[in-house]
Design a protein around this motif. Sequence first.
Motif, mmCIF file in Angstrom:
data_model
loop_
_atom_site.group_PDB
_atom_site.id
_atom_site.type_symbol
_atom_site.label_atom_id
_atom_site.label_comp_id
_atom_site.label_asym_id
_atom_site.label_seq_id
_atom_site.Cartn_x
_atom_site.Cartn_y
_atom_site.Cartn_z
ATOM 1 N N ARG A 187 83.484 -8.319 -44.018
ATOM 2 C CA ARG A 187 83.300 -6.861 -44.119
ATOM 3 C C ARG A 187 83.810 -6.116 -42.887
ATOM 4 N N HIS A 189 82.047 -5.598 -40.158
ATOM 5 C CA HIS A 189 80.960 -4.909 -39.449
ATOM 6 C C HIS A 189 79.639 -5.637 -39.713
ATOM 7 N N ILE A 228 75.516 4.702 -43.034
ATOM 8 C CA ILE A 228 76.908 4.880 -43.492
ATOM 9 C C ILE A 228 77.720 5.740 -42.533
ATOM 10 N N ASP A 229 77.157 6.888 -42.145
ATOM 11 C CA ASP A 229 77.904 7.793 -41.280
ATOM 12 C C ASP A 229 78.200 7.123 -39.933
ATOM 13 N N LEU A 231 78.491 4.013 -39.346
ATOM 14 C CA LEU A 231 79.471 2.948 -39.539
ATOM 15 C C LEU A 231 80.896 3.494 -39.600
ATOM 16 N N THR A 232 81.103 4.557 -40.383
ATOM 17 C CA THR A 232 82.473 5.096 -40.475
ATOM 18 C C THR A 232 82.887 5.697 -39.125
ATOM 19 N N THR A 233 81.933 6.307 -38.437
ATOM 20 C CA THR A 233 82.242 6.870 -37.110
ATOM 21 C C THR A 233 82.628 5.756 -36.144
ATOM 22 N N MET A 235 83.857 2.794 -36.895
ATOM 23 C CA MET A 235 85.145 2.170 -37.266
ATOM 24 C C MET A 235 86.316 3.015 -36.780
ATOM 25 N N ALA A 236 86.198 4.335 -36.944
ATOM 26 C CA ALA A 236 87.268 5.223 -36.467
ATOM 27 C C ALA A 236 87.368 5.118 -34.949
ATOM 28 N N ARG A 239 89.182 1.988 -33.796
ATOM 29 C CA ARG A 239 90.649 2.104 -33.933
ATOM 30 C C ARG A 239 91.228 2.914 -32.773
#
Length: 250
Positions: A187, A189, A228-229, A231-233, A235-236, A239
């Motif tokens: 996954r 994460h 969720i929020d 996690l996406t924060t 991941m960005a 990068r």
Amino acid sequence: MANSPSGDSAVDRVVRVLDTFTADRTVQTASEIGRRAGLPSSTAHRIVDGLVHSGLLERDDANRIRLGMRLWELALRGSHALRLRQAALPSMETVQARVREHTQLAVLEHDEALFLERLSHPDAGANITRIAGRLPLHASSSGLVLLAYAENEVRERVLARPLRALSADTVTDPDSLRRLLAGIRQRGHVVAPGSIETVSTGVAVPVRQNGAVIAALSVVLPRDAPTIDALTTLMAAARRVQKALNRSRD
Ligand code: PHB
């Protein structure tokens, strides 16, 4: 380098002296240092005097000893950890502004997660992480990410040891951990509710350089907070750290 009757070198003895300082024990007398380092009192006093003289240790007005600023200065000079921290900091601040809890950066160091940076919001929940502090790989979310992507040899060495439960939710069974780590690699994460403290959930993602995972970026949230929020924060942010690391090589 002169060896003592017990066979350890002068460098070993200096390292033993420095190793008596921990996150919770930052000030000691020379006698306490000697006792904790397992050194004869005269040897401990001689080493401490030498290290104070060179600035690696400092003596306060009450004759107690602490780590010196010169040690900090030398440790950070040209340090890979500092470069990583500098590349990560702007992205960590972005995560922090959005998630408003704790944001942390950790690396794998001697089979533990070593934390290079932690940003916290004044109203953030519990967090036992300290900068320059360590947490077990199998229990912290950052540690789980680092362990998932570690070399096989490191992973097997860690899994072969008795693993301590830090809370009722820490996974300590080697086979269950292996499955958990495989899931993390799949996954990209981990969400680790209560793994280290019942009241918190750690969320962590890998940071890569040239394809290899070199660090973990994580947030510590209250146990039942949505993830969720965060996690996406994260991941960005990971990068962006990767891009910053590539730029800083130029
Ligand atoms: C985690 O990384 O999972 C973690 C770290 C510190 C805490 C709680 C969770 O206090």
